[in-house]
Design a protein around this motif. Sequence first.
Motif, PDB file in Angstrom:
ATOM      1  N   LEU A 135       0.822  -1.203   0.000  1.00 51.34           N
ATOM      2  CA  LEU A 135       0.000   0.000   0.000  1.00 51.34           C
ATOM      3  C   LEU A 135       0.858   1.256   0.000  1.00 51.34           C
ATOM      4  O   LEU A 135       0.486   2.270  -0.585  1.00 51.34           O
ATOM      5  N   GLN A 192      -7.748  -4.578   9.858  1.00 51.10           N
ATOM      6  CA  GLN A 192      -6.744  -4.331   8.829  1.00 51.10           C
ATOM      7  C   GLN A 192      -7.346  -3.546   7.672  1.00 51.10           C
ATOM      8  O   GLN A 192      -6.724  -2.630   7.127  1.00 51.10           O
ATOM      9  N   ARG A 193      -8.580  -3.877   7.306  1.00 51.31           N
ATOM     10  CA  ARG A 193      -9.260  -3.173   6.218  1.00 51.31           C
ATOM     11  C   ARG A 193      -9.496  -1.709   6.585  1.00 51.31           C
ATOM     12  O   ARG A 193      -9.290  -0.804   5.768  1.00 51.31           O
ATOM     13  N   ASP A 244      -6.194   0.248   6.371  1.00 47.51           N
ATOM     14  CA  ASP A 244      -5.814   0.536   4.992  1.00 47.51           C
ATOM     15  C   ASP A 244      -6.637   1.678   4.416  1.00 47.51           C
ATOM     16  O   ASP A 244      -6.106   2.573   3.742  1.00 47.51           O
ATOM     17  N   GLN A 267     -10.176  -1.197  -2.499  1.00 49.65           N
ATOM     18  CA  GLN A 267      -9.459  -1.692  -1.328  1.00 49.65           C
ATOM     19  C   GLN A 267     -10.296  -2.712  -0.553  1.00 49.65           C
ATOM     20  O   GLN A 267     -11.401  -2.424  -0.115  1.00 49.65           O
ATOM     21  N   GLU A 302      -5.615  -5.944   3.537  1.00 52.06           N
ATOM     22  CA  GLU A 302      -4.464  -6.806   3.329  1.00 52.06           C
ATOM     23  C   GLU A 302      -4.537  -8.065   4.177  1.00 52.06           C
ATOM     24  O   GLU A 302      -3.518  -8.711   4.439  1.00 52.06           O
TER      25      GLU A 302
END
Length: 203
Positions: A48, A139-140, A143, A188, A191
């Motif tokens: 990213l 995590q999403r 990001d 997105q 990850e």
Amino acid sequence: MLATILRRRARSIVLLALVAMAAALAFSLLQARQYTATASVLFRQQNLAQTLLGTSALPPSSDPTRQASTDLTLASLPTIAEQAGRTIAPSLSREQVQRKISISATSESDVVDIAATDHEPARATAIANAYAAQVVQAQRTTDREALSAAKAQVQAQLTALGAARQHSAEAQALIAREQQLTVVASLQTGEAEIVQPALTPTS
């Protein structure tokens, strides 16, 4: 002399040994059975930072041990345990979830294993899967927040140019950058993903 004493007390010694064994067996049988269910989460390195910094080539971390440690730290955040506890019925406190969860990772892979232990197999499964889902969601969110921050920075740079320079080459580059970040944000998915949900243990 000693042999004589031992022969006289042999029956008592055997009886005491049998009583101790019976007590140990009874204690073991009275303990609540514990079941462990494990879910596996894969942390993908989508690089990213490459998108955020605008570089054409930014290699991922070359230190697998450091990356595994980072993944483990992210998966162990207290907020994840708190959010996971709220999604389980009946709900659990953060401390209760943390006591039931064990997280492990190795430097040989990007997979983090989340094991939940409970006296009910179905509940152990629910806890492991709820926790894994929260790891992915966290995590999403991280990001997407990073992308939003980068986009806000680009917009601030555009504003700082002023109206007179909105058609300059610099402004056009910033506008293109903002559009790129918007597209990346819409695509997105984070990850991290659950590659193996927890299955209900039978033993």
